[in-house]
Design an enzyme around this catalytic site. Sequence first.
Site, PDB file in Angstrom:
ATOM      1  N   THR A  80     -13.481  23.525  -9.874  1.00  0.00           N
ATOM      2  CA  THR A  80     -12.380  24.309 -10.005  1.00  0.00           C
ATOM      3  C   THR A  80     -12.600  25.524 -10.840  1.00  0.00           C
ATOM      4  O   THR A  80     -11.971  26.575 -10.422  1.00  0.00           O
ATOM      5  CB  THR A  80     -11.503  23.369 -10.884  1.00  0.00           C
ATOM      6  OG1 THR A  80     -11.087  22.095 -10.507  1.00  0.00           O
ATOM      7  CG2 THR A  80     -10.252  24.145 -11.508  1.00  0.00           C
ATOM      8  N   SER A 208     -20.418  21.918  -6.967  1.00  0.00           N
ATOM      9  CA  SER A 208     -20.283  20.746  -8.141  1.00  0.00           C
ATOM     10  C   SER A 208     -21.189  19.522  -7.884  1.00  0.00           C
ATOM     11  O   SER A 208     -21.468  19.095  -6.793  1.00  0.00           O
ATOM     12  CB  SER A 208     -18.792  20.398  -7.937  1.00  0.00           C
ATOM     13  OG  SER A 208     -18.652  19.615  -9.011  1.00  0.00           O
ATOM     14  N   HIS A 210     -20.476  16.471  -9.212  1.00  0.00           N
ATOM     15  CA  HIS A 210     -19.476  15.248  -9.094  1.00  0.00           C
ATOM     16  C   HIS A 210     -19.464  14.488  -7.661  1.00  0.00           C
ATOM     17  O   HIS A 210     -19.079  13.637  -7.709  1.00  0.00           O
ATOM     18  CB  HIS A 210     -18.214  15.642  -9.934  1.00  0.00           C
ATOM     19  CG  HIS A 210     -17.116  16.005  -8.838  1.00  0.00           C
ATOM     20  ND1 HIS A 210     -17.037  17.410  -8.717  1.00  0.00           N
ATOM     21  CD2 HIS A 210     -16.122  15.701  -8.263  1.00  0.00           C
ATOM     22  CE1 HIS A 210     -16.202  17.656  -7.766  1.00  0.00           C
ATOM     23  NE2 HIS A 210     -15.414  16.520  -7.633  1.00  0.00           N
ATOM     24  N   CYS A 331       4.588   9.601  -1.689  1.00  0.00           N
ATOM     25  CA  CYS A 331       4.641   8.543  -2.797  1.00  0.00           C
ATOM     26  C   CYS A 331       3.618   8.657  -3.879  1.00  0.00           C
ATOM     27  O   CYS A 331       3.903   7.671  -4.884  1.00  0.00           O
ATOM     28  CB  CYS A 331       4.918   7.276  -2.101  1.00  0.00           C
ATOM     29  SG  CYS A 331       6.486   7.060  -1.122  1.00  0.00           S
TER      30      CYS A 331
END
Lengths: 395, 211
Positions: A80, A208, A210, A331
């Site tokens: 990010t 990244s 992760h 949802c």
Amino acid sequence: MGCKMSGRRIYLDNAASTRLDERVLETMKPYFFDTYAVATSEFAYTQGIEAREALDEARGILSKALNADPEEFIFTSGSTESSNMALKGVAQALGKKKGKHIIVSKIEDFPVLHSAQSLERQGFKVTYLNVDGDGLINIDELRDSISDETILVSIQHANQEIGTIQDIDGISNICREKGTLFHTDATHTFRRVPLDTVKLPVDLITVSAHTIHGPKGIGGLYIRKGTPIAKWMDGGFQEFDMRAGIENIPGAVGFARAARLVTYLENTRMQAMRDRMIDRILNEIPATTLNGHRQKRLPQNVNISFHYIEGESITLHLDMHGIAVSTGSACFSRSLQGSHVIYGIGGDHERAHGSIRMSLSRYNTMREADTVVKTIAEIVRELRKISPLGEESHG
Amino acid sequence: MKFPYSETVLEHFRHPRNVGKIEEPDGKSMEGSPACGDMVAVYIKVAPETNTISDIKFESYGCASNIATGSIITELAKGKTIEEAKKITWKQASDALGGLPKIKAHCSVLAVEGLRSAITDYEERHGLVKEKIPTTVEAIRKRLKKVMNPVTGLDLVRTNLIKDIYLKDGNARVVIDMPANHQFAPAIKEEIMEKIEPLWDIKKVEVKFTE
């Protein structure tokens, strides 16, 4: 409720985050307890010098993975931050000098997409490139969109949801030819799909830890030598005076180890699991659609829409069977918006509503893949029984 | 670990009651749309001598709270008189389920509306509608509140997409503030038609888009 013990759970949300590899943790440990000093210059105390050496070594390993020089790789807190820095840093450096136009694809992950939107609010013009039904951008459309005002093109290497791999070769060469900088978000391809900064004129790359069994909170940004980009965070002179802040040395060391632990064999194994899951689901479960390109696809990504049923219901049932996946259903999202990626590839609400992403890792097995297919088939059958939609009403 | 759903919600989600269709129902409804979000279908059988709901079934295309609310609403309505069943609120359904997350209100309210619409359908089909109230612009707007804007998941009225509503001599025209070539334009148009056309004094419905 009947949750199984966590040890027996099948985790297929590795695009969100992966389990840390024990070997990574072992490599990181000394930098918490022994060499916890900041990375100082070679004229200071021993611990600081050791910390500096460890940081340099990690940087060397990671830059080499992109066939780049160590000075071209800076550590950040994750993908990010890397993408924020790439877009906003270039905008700050070139916005006044060259122009205020940026090009991104419609299906970028949020760090790129929302950075672009943030720049738009500051007066930059942003072109959001369409993608085709497989998620690929159109090279000619890209070429036509680049003007003298264009300062940056940011197109992801592969998509976070549907796994489609873009033609980075073609894209980067057009950007070079047109004299504009090119950034790619390689969060999901780093060490999985080759990316070579000597062969390809890519200027900025987001990576990244992760996603490859490394720790959270550490990532990197490749910045080609000479790329105009503003300093990102003010403070000290760390990271070649590009990004201030105490270096995350355990993180950096862990990231490097994680990168080294990824093997070609492992990627091939994941790809075999991916293909088996896709083939079995499409063959054995009726009314299913593969999202993303069948071949130009991340080895670890499966994304399928199950028509006439809703994704959160599928996800919840799978969780009760000890299986973790993710969905593009409105949802499921906090914003109650369906996946912008599924809409981007021309899918409607219904397709996003029933889309399930299963992302694989080092720790998944073929046996698990088969269990998941079998379980999904049962759940889909049950949910379709109670759905007012379906074969008969759809004719 | 704690789910945002109560045990009762999860129980109804796993084992929904009264699922399926009723062949030749006395009343039925379909709320929501596949283009725009969750859907619920409700079927009722009415015992004429007692005016009670003798059988009720539902189908759901939706998330856990949608399925659970559909299930609980059938349990609450079964055996009740038409007048009692009409008055069942979302709050009652939610309370019976031990509460629902706020963010899920819009997908669970469909089941409640589905029950009411099925009852209205029963009344209309059996000539039980007492007075025919002439349709107004406000009445149309109220119906449009049930049409979702798929871009946001909220309804057309709340997301300010209704630019204008014209009504004259039974001809209704709704102007939507979105381009006609928008990917959701056809679905929205279809849904508006479905919601307005059944009104007893509407002869023709037109949906226009800006630009």
